[in-house]
Design an enzyme around this catalytic site. Structure first.
Site, short mmCIF file in Angstrom:
data_model
loop_
_atom_site.label_atom_id
_atom_site.label_comp_id
_atom_site.label_asym_id
_atom_site.label_seq_id
_atom_site.Cartn_x
_atom_site.Cartn_y
_atom_site.Cartn_z
N CYS A 155 0.70 -1.35 -0.14
CA CYS A 155 -0.04 -0.09 0.19
C CYS A 155 0.92 1.14 0.10
O CYS A 155 0.09 2.28 -0.13
CB CYS A 155 -1.09 0.04 1.12
N ALA A 364 -22.31 14.74 -11.45
CA ALA A 364 -23.25 14.55 -12.60
C ALA A 364 -23.16 12.88 -13.02
O ALA A 364 -24.23 12.30 -13.29
CB ALA A 364 -22.93 15.24 -13.63
N GLY A 365 -21.71 12.58 -12.97
CA GLY A 365 -21.47 11.16 -13.27
C GLY A 365 -22.24 10.19 -12.27
O GLY A 365 -22.74 9.22 -12.67
N ASN A 366 -22.18 10.71 -11.07
CA ASN A 366 -23.02 9.87 -9.89
C ASN A 366 -24.43 9.84 -10.36
O ASN A 366 -24.83 8.70 -10.13
CB ASN A 366 -22.35 10.41 -8.55
N GLU A 1257 1.00 -13.71 14.92
CA GLU A 1257 -0.73 -14.18 15.10
C GLU A 1257 -1.46 -14.01 16.24
O GLU A 1257 -2.40 -13.53 16.32
CB GLU A 1257 -0.66 -15.82 14.38
C1 LIG Z 1 -14.57 2.97 -5.00
C2 LIG Z 1 -15.98 3.73 -5.26
C3 LIG Z 1 -16.81 4.07 -4.32
C4 LIG Z 1 -17.93 4.84 -4.50
N1 LIG Z 1 -18.45 5.29 -3.48
C5 LIG Z 1 -19.67 5.89 -3.48
C6 LIG Z 1 -20.53 6.13 -2.24
O1 LIG Z 1 -19.91 5.81 -1.13
N2 LIG Z 1 -21.57 6.89 -2.60
C7 LIG Z 1 -22.06 7.26 -3.93
O2 LIG Z 1 -23.11 7.91 -3.95
N3 LIG Z 1 -21.32 7.00 -4.87
C8 LIG Z 1 -20.06 6.35 -4.76
N4 LIG Z 1 -19.45 5.93 -5.65
C9 LIG Z 1 -19.76 6.12 -7.26
C10 LIG Z 1 -19.00 7.66 -7.53
O3 LIG Z 1 -19.63 8.85 -6.82
C11 LIG Z 1 -19.26 7.95 -9.03
O4 LIG Z 1 -18.18 6.99 -9.68
C12 LIG Z 1 -18.80 9.27 -9.53
O5 LIG Z 1 -19.38 10.24 -8.92
C13 LIG Z 1 -18.78 8.98 -11.03
O6 LIG Z 1 -18.31 10.26 -11.64
P1 LIG Z 1 -17.46 10.31 -13.02
O7 LIG Z 1 -17.25 11.79 -12.98
O8 LIG Z 1 -16.19 9.37 -12.64
O9 LIG Z 1 -18.45 9.69 -13.85
P2 LIG Z 1 -17.95 8.91 -15.07
O10 LIG Z 1 -17.69 7.49 -14.83
O11 LIG Z 1 -17.02 9.60 -16.11
O12 LIG Z 1 -19.37 8.70 -15.86
C14 LIG Z 1 -20.51 7.88 -15.22
C15 LIG Z 1 -21.78 8.14 -16.19
O13 LIG Z 1 -22.23 9.32 -15.87
C16 LIG Z 1 -22.43 9.88 -17.50
N5 LIG Z 1 -22.07 11.24 -17.43
C17 LIG Z 1 -21.10 11.93 -16.87
N6 LIG Z 1 -21.19 13.20 -17.03
C18 LIG Z 1 -22.48 13.37 -17.61
C19 LIG Z 1 -23.25 14.58 -17.96
N7 LIG Z 1 -22.91 15.83 -17.82
N8 LIG Z 1 -24.43 14.32 -18.46
C20 LIG Z 1 -24.86 13.04 -18.80
N9 LIG Z 1 -24.33 11.83 -18.37
C21 LIG Z 1 -23.24 12.18 -17.66
C22 LIG Z 1 -21.55 9.01 -18.23
O14 LIG Z 1 -22.05 8.85 -19.55
C23 LIG Z 1 -21.61 7.78 -17.75
O15 LIG Z 1 -22.61 6.70 -17.88
C24 LIG Z 1 -18.17 5.19 -5.61
C25 LIG Z 1 -17.27 4.81 -6.73
C26 LIG Z 1 -16.10 4.19 -6.70
C27 LIG Z 1 -15.47 3.63 -7.77
S1 FES Z 2 -0.61 -3.33 2.74
FE1 FES Z 2 0.14 -1.78 3.99
S2 FES Z 2 2.09 -2.53 4.44
FE2 FES Z 2 1.07 -4.21 3.62
#
Ligand SMILES: Cc1cc2nc3c(=O)[nH]c(=O)nc-3n(C[C@H](O)[C@H](O)[C@H](O)COP(=O)(O)OP(=O)(O)OC[C@H]3O[C@@H](n4cnc5c(N)ncnc54)[C@H](O)[C@@H]3O)c2cc1C
Ligand code: FES
Ligand code: FES
Length: 1312
Positions: A155, A364-366, A1257
């Site tokens: 890590c 927005a992606g969310n 352990e």
């Molecule tokens: C490890 C991990 C943990 C997470 N934990 C949480 C959590 O605790 N709670 C939670 O709510 N979410 C969680 N998420 C989700 C996270 O919030 C979303 O992955 C993130 O917000 C998506 O945003 P992005 O910009 O990366 O979207 P992208 O991955 O780039 O796009 C996502 C989607 O949105 C569409 N899109 C993007 N922008 C637009 C736009 N302007 N108009 C129309 N469509 C659009 C794309 O076409 C695609 O379909 C988690 C994700 C991960 C990977």
């Molecule tokens: S995973 Fe953090 S030191 Fe091994």
């Protein structure tokens, strides 16, 4: 350009820049004309990597930044572990220009999710870019190493880059900011405390500030750009490039385009509305939904038009769709004076995903994710819908629309783009609260989330209709209508709250259980979260319920460690940093997958059965073989007669199931794809299909196995001591019966199973494997290839974590790459993708114990236990685990009469295997449950009852070991005093009397763990002194897996030869030198190799003795120089093979633990307020390393008991918890808030190597005490509400769901 109305040719009045537009008028008809210059396109991506300009022609639109960094740029410091944004091993720093301020900002990003093509104009910095041991280390790298913040190192580079990014953004962070910035980084080894301490030394409010030069912190170690006269990194130039041309890539299956402005985006989206396109902002959605496979990716990450933020005069905020979640948080906080709700929303958003995700992902992606995936429990959707926010969407052909969040769900978004979000400010009397209940405290999706907006007048009468939105309960978040209506216009009283809560529970009907939380739990959360919101809204409530109205605010953590050392033994007993720590924190340490990829290498990926308990009728690999880059698909039948991954005889487990044979579990491997890249191999593996016949129901749980009598024949000899158990039970004056069970646990090593084989010129193989078991890896590779074992040299340098999971389960990858490399005469490597790893590889054995136990005069007199363990599909690793568990059946308690009968059960799940304290962790937990049950039934304080029954010196354990040096009863009273037990117990009781909905528990437990090298370990250590300069090279048959073996070995060799640590170098373990060694495991390999090292050093010292006597004043270098000249052998091989001791162990490690916890009864969430550990390491060889083992082992145990849950689908047998989205090892906010570890002082071990004791352990087992602290809190609540049964039986893990369900909360109890 022609006027559309009158067809006149018109020229723009100004010269247009490429990509820009200009509004003019037709000189003939005066029609408005938009002049738009064509945007030149380019197919070359430009960005900088560690300050060096990168130009990539036609980058693959699917390639991640991580793949580029590791395989093309060859920078191996950045790791790849989960590939889904859930672990942080891949974090890099991204520097880009902030549109608002125009300044460069640096943020952390998960390189596994970032697409390479989306890096146009960015400055990317990896761990190598900020410092190195060869030049100058960055203070963050140095501090992490010197604080023992790196064990396996898997890590470390991600941790460093998260902290580095914070310091770039905020050079003077607070301790809180430091702790918050690590929410996306998992560490399985350290228990986080040393990492937090290391990084908090950079905080303005640091308790122990790092003494660093501010210059060093800048981290500008970049090679300057050679393109620009200014000599600075070239991101500015690159980002200017963008204005001149847009990146457009046409590839086979997916194309990439970057619009230049919003108009351009709308046009592109409009013309592709029938296609499968994706707008790429952060691309983080692919961490959750991996198989989106669009044919067109449209990069919107740099569209300035989407990045604006502003507010109206009425306080409404407008936020562009291209604003990241992190920037949205900042903006909400900036505007918090306009409305209380803005800070509430910001606080909730801080719980979404992790810092590296929020820094690059858009809100927005969310919300689009939930639009397209009804089951996605989006926090942003729920809280924004609850705040009555609206979305603005735009389309080229249909203009602009404003939608509320629920209308948005039904809206067909094809051809539309979200452009902004509008959040209204609160009105007078509005109360807005949000909730998120999670399995662990950060980076975790919600069980249930909620947002409630209610307006109360001065008489507490509800004005209007409240908005109450709940997510995670039905597909899509839902809004209450019936309960909201019931509240409207009514005075908010306890009665009304109870009635509305009942209505809520009826109103939301779950249509299908979500995978990870039961319907009753989710239903109950609906009511309890509503109740919490009502308490928060009411101006005056009873102090007894006040703690339910406000979320718990976790303070910054603290830690204390103490130990003694003996300078006369140095460097042994000295708290030195790990010898590889600096290499690990700079990313220079090499792991198996970090070796150079030789041209022509092949990559292997396993194909998994999608059905369990069936016959593999046929396999169709034609589609995979047609894929570009695929070279071969190997089937089990190809691999010859023997391709075992363990055991002989009928239970032999095949590496790949053959056609015609039984597949025992869903996820079992039946084929392996070989391709020219790992990504291609992984993709092609998904194209291989199989037909299954004779499909039978699967057994996936221990209870089902017991009910079906699915038992293996081979049984472990029972433990029987004292009288016949029936007679002994009859003699008791108090007898109880009960049962208890505990679950499984995935190892969660950051480096998944990895192996690499190179054919050698003599027809043999060099096989590099991340394994704890070099000797048997050689054996199985030999069986699979038909090569003599002597022609296979297995090499193991270090593993990025293993925890028992690479003792036998590393054989799958090692065997397959050996077979494939031999078949194709090419190098072959395999790095298991996380889901593949989790589905294929067994985990900790779940256990169940049915007990009948009795006391005589309050002393344990008879223990009769029937144990069951879930072996999974094959028995190979399980007899040993059972046997080992039996040695700990007594935990730390004396009883004269024992009977423990063990049954090994078969289920249709992967074969379970050793996992830190295998068998012993469940055994201790089961016996502690017996002690708790007895105490409760005898109505005595559990702590007093335990103390009265703890082992005394001279008593004999059930395995026949006489405890000659037992110090437990002495430790007990010493410990109670040291932790202030009496006063704290009183304070806990007082807290519980004052609070109805949060309760505390305070539990104390002893620890005894049998250890020693006798009877098991056969290991060698080679010591070779270089006669030229006197330096010493050491290798041993043990493996460095993060436990500090290399360091302890170097300390021992340096001490024995009288040298400085710098003169000793420890090299890889190879089967050539250390064949026939026992595997690394069981905590004592460091001890065993130290014994062997002492043996080797003594041989060398004996050989040098005559020269030393003759030349008493000669230096070491002179002596060994003379020896070399005289032909004296300066190398020696030491061997450790000690006879087994009475009762199976050389010695025991003794200790004490106390846990104080606070439980939110309404949600089941737990905070560990304080943990005290007193641990016995004898005269520790390296106390800092041993403290690291204690903390790390303990936190791994906490995960087992509180957050980690392995679940299989009952019908298909498929592992449901197969990735970081579903499976939750502890994060840095799950550890004790106050974590104190003391090594027992002045306690040399008369029977340990150099008077030490092992540490790996035993601390894991101590974590079982947390269950009893939580149980006390639950019991306190049940008693107060009159719900306490005669005895409360609990099973582990105690996840929030299980805790809350035990609490039996009913809306009838909701008082104000
Ligand atoms: C490890 C991990 C943990 C997470 N934990 C949480 C959590 O605790 N709670 C939670 O709510 N979410 C969680 N998420 C989700 C996270 O919030 C979303 O992955 C993130 O917000 C998506 O945003 P992005 O910009 O990366 O979207 P992208 O991955 O780039 O796009 C996502 C989607 O949105 C569409 N899109 C993007 N922008 C637009 C736009 N302007 N108009 C129309 N469509 C659009 C794309 O076409 C695609 O379909 C988690 C994700 C991960 C990977
Ligand atoms: S995973 Fe953090 S030191 Fe091994
Ligand atoms: S590898 Fe990227 S977060 Fe795990």
């Amino acid at each position: 350009m022609k006027c559309e109305r009158c067809n006149t040719r018109v020229k723009p009045a100004v010269e247009l820049q490429p990509g820009s537009s200009y509004h003019g008028f037709c000189p003939t008809c005066n029609a408005k004309i938009v002049f738009k210059s064509d945007v030149p396109t380019k197919s070359t991506l430009t960005f900088t990597l560690n300050g060096k300009p990168q130009k990539v022609q036609n980058p693959d639109p699917d390639m991640t930044l991580n793949e580029y960094i590791r395989t093309i740029a060859g920078l191996k410091g950045t790791k790849l572990s989960c590939a889904e944004g859930g672990c942080g091993a891949c974090v890099v720093a991204i520097t880009k220009k902030d549109t608002a301020s125009g300044k460069d900002v640096t943020v952390p990003a998960n390189s596994c999710l970032r697409l390479l093509a989306a890096c146009e104009g960015l400055q990317i910095t990896t761990v190598e870019g900020i410092g190195s041991t060869r030049t100058k280390m960055h203070p963050v790298q140095k501090t992490l190493a010197t604080h023992w913040g790196s064990q396996c190192g898997g890590c470390s580079s991600g941790m460093v880059m998260s902290m580095y990014s914070l310091l770039q953004r905020s050079p003077q962070p607070t301790k809180q900011e430091v702790e918050d910035c690590l929410d996306g980084n998992i560490c399985r080894c350290t228990g986080y405390r040393p990492i937090l301490d290391a990084f908090k030394s950079f905080a303005v409010d640091a308790d122990f500030p790092a003494s660093t030069d501010i210059e060093d912190m800048s981290g500008v170690y970049h090679t300057p750009c050679d393109k620009l006269p200014c000599g600075q990194a070239c991101a500015d130039q690159c980002s200017t490039d963008r204005k001149l041309a847009r990146l457009k890539i046409a590839a086979d299956t997916v194309s990439w385009i970057e619009p230049v402005d919003l108009d351009d985006l709308l046009s592109i989206v409009d013309s592709h509305k029938k296609d499968k396109y994706m707008l790429v902002f952060g691309n983080t959605s692919t961490g959750v939904f991996k198989d989106q496979n669009p044919t067109l990716k449209i990069d919107v990450s740099r569209l300035v038009a989407l990045q604006s933020t502003n507010s109206d005069h009425d306080g409404t905020l407008h936020i562009g769709a291209g604003v990241t979640i992190a920037a949205l948080i900042d903006y909400l906080i900036q505007q918090k004076a306009l409305s209380d709700s803005f800070e509430t929303l910001a606080d909730h958003l801080k719980k979404v995903a992790s810092t590296p995700i929020r820094s690059v992902a858009s809100w927005a992606g969310n919300v689009m994710m939930v639009h397209d995936n009804p089951d996605f429990p989006s926090d942003i959707f729920t809280i924004m819908a609850g705040a009555n926010a609206t979305l603005t969407v735009n389309s080229k052909s249909q203009g602009t629309k404003t939608l509320n969040f629920f209308d948005f769900l039904q809206f067909d978004m094809a051809g539309w783009v979200i452009t902004s979000l509008s959040i209204p400010a609160l009105k007078k009397g509005d109360h807005f609260t949000t909730h998120k209940v999670m399995k662990r405290h950060e980076n975790c999706h919600a069980y249930i989330n909620a947002a409630i907006l209610i307006n109360l007048d001065s008489s507490n009468t509800v004005q209007g209709t409240p908005t109450m939105v709940f997510g995670g309960f039905t597909p899509y978040a839902s809004k209450s209508t019936a309960a909201a209506k019931q509240l409207a216009g009514q005075k908010l009283t306890a009665d009304l709250i109870q009635q509305a809560a009942d209505t809520l529970a009826q109103e939301f009907q779950p249509d299908s259980p979500a995978p990870f939380a039961s319907v009753p739990y989710r239903r109950s959360l609906l009511t309890t979260l509503f109740y919490k919101s009502m308490l928060a809204a009411l101006p005056s409530i009873s102090p007894k319920v006040a703690s339910a109205a406000k979320p718990y605010v976790r303070p910054v953590t603290s830690g204390e460690q103490s130990y003694d050392t003996d300078p006369s033994l140095y460097p042994v007993s000295q708290p030195l940093p790990k010898v590889s720590a600096f290499m690990q924190t700079t990313g220079e340490a090499q792991y198996t997958d970090d070796a150079f990829i030789r041209p022509g290498s092949l990559f292997a990926a396993f194909v998994h059965a999608e059905q369990g308990n069936c016959t593999l009728a046929s396999v169709d690999s034609s589609a995979a073989l047609h894929m570009d880059g695929v070279v071969d698909v190997i089937l089990g039948n190809d691999m010859g007669v023997t391709s075992p991954v363990g055991g002989d005889g009928p239970d032999q487990e095949p590496c790949l199931v053959k056609v015609g044979d039984r597949i025992l579990f869903n996820g079992q491997a039946y084929a392996v794809v070989l391709a020219t890249t790992q990504a291609k191999a992984n993709a092609a593996a998904k194209l291989v299909t199989a037909k299954y016949t004779d499909v039978k129901p699967v057994i996936t749980t221990l209870d089902d196995a017991i009910a079906n009598k699915s038992f293996f024949d081979a049984q472990v000899p029972p433990v029987k001591t004292g009288k016949d158990i029936k007679t002994a039970l009859q003699e008791c004056d108090h007898v109880i019966e009960g049962e208890v069970s505990c679950g499984s646990q995935y190892h969660f090593y950051m480096e998944t199973q990895t192996a690499m084989a190179f054919p050698t010129d003599d027809g043999g193989l060099e096989l590099h494997a991340s394994t704890q078991n070099v000797s048997d890896t050689q054996l199985f590779a030999s069986q699979a290839t038909g090569l003599p074992a002597s022609k296979i040299n297995v090499v193991m340098k270090r593993a990025g974590g293993s925890y028992g999971g690479k003792i036998t389960r590393s054989w799958f990858t090692a065997t397959v790459v050996a077979y494939a490399a031999n078949k194709h005469n090419l190098p072959v490597r395999c790095v298991l993708e996380l889901h593949s790893n989790m589905r294929l590889v067994g985990k900790r054995h779940p256990f169940k114990c049915v007990y009948k136990v009795g006391t005589l005069k309050s002393k344990l007199h008879a223990v009769d236990m029937q144990w069951y363990a879930d072996a999974g599909a094959y028995v190979f690793d399980s007899d040993g685990t059972m046997g080992q568990g039996q040695t700990a059946c007594d935990a730390a308690y004396y009883c004269p009469n024992w009977q423990v009968v063990s049954t090994v059960c078969q289920t249709n799940t992967p074969s379970n295997t050793a996992t830190r304290a295998p068998g012993c962790l469940p055994a201790v937990y089961m016996m502690e449950t017996v002690m708790d049950h007895l105490a409760k039934s005898l109505k005595v304080d559990p702590s007093t009852f335990r103390q009265n029954n703890v082992y005394q010196q001279g008593q004999i354990t059930p395995t026949g070991m006489t405890l000659r040096y037992c110090s437990l009863s002495h430790l007990w009273s010493q410990f109670l005093d040291a932790i202030g037990y009496d006063a704290r117990k009183k304070a806990v009781d007082q807290y519980n009397a004052n609070n109805t909905w949060t309760k505390q528990g305070f539990a104390i437990a002893p620890n005894k763990y049998g250890l020693g090298v006798g009877g098991f370990y056969h290991v060698s250590t080679h010591v070779l002194v270089n006669g030229g300069d006197g330096t010493v090279a050491v290798t041993c048959g043990g493996n460095e897996i993060g436990q500090g073996l290399d360091t302890k070995l170097a300390q021992v060799v340096a001490q024995q030869l009288g040298l400085k640590m710098e003169q000793v170098a420890v090299h890889s373990n190879t089967s050539m030198l250390h064949g026939n060694n026992t595997p690394t495991g069981g905590s004592c390999t460091s001890d065993a190799v130290s014994y062997a090292a002492i043996d080797a050093c003594q041989q060398i010292n004996t050989a040098l003795k005559p020269l030393r006597s003759k030349n008493p004043d000669a230096s070491w270098e002179e002596i060994v120089g003379m020896a070399k000249d005289q032909g004296i052998d300066l190398g020696a091989r030491g061997w450790c093979a000690k006879p087994g001791a009475e009762g199976g162990f050389d010695y025991n490690s003794y200790g004490m633990v106390a846990n104080q916890v606070q439980v939110d009864i309404l949600t089941g969430e737990v905070q560990i307020l304080r943990t005290d550990i007193l641990f016995d390491c004898g005269q520790s060889m390296n106390p800092a390393i041993d403290i690291g083992q204690v903390e790390g082992g303990y936190v791994m145990g906490l995960g087992y008991f509180l957050t980690e849950e392995i679940l299989y689908d009952k019908k298909s047998g498929r592992l449901v918890t197969d990735g970081t989205w579903e499976y939750k090892p502890p994060s840095s906010k799950d550890i004790p808030i106050d974590f104190r570890v003391n090594l027992l002082k002045n306690a040399p071990n008369p029977v340990g190597v150099l008077r030490s004791k092992a540490s790996g352990e035993p601390p894991t087992c101590m974590a079982s005490s947390v269950v009893f602290a939580v149980k006390q809190a639950i019991e306190s609540s049940l008693k107060e509400r009159g719900e306490m049964p005669d005895y409360l039986a609990v099973n582990a893990p105690l996840t929030p769901e299980n805790i809350q369900q035990l609490c039996k909360v009913s809306p009838k109890q909701f008082s104000v």
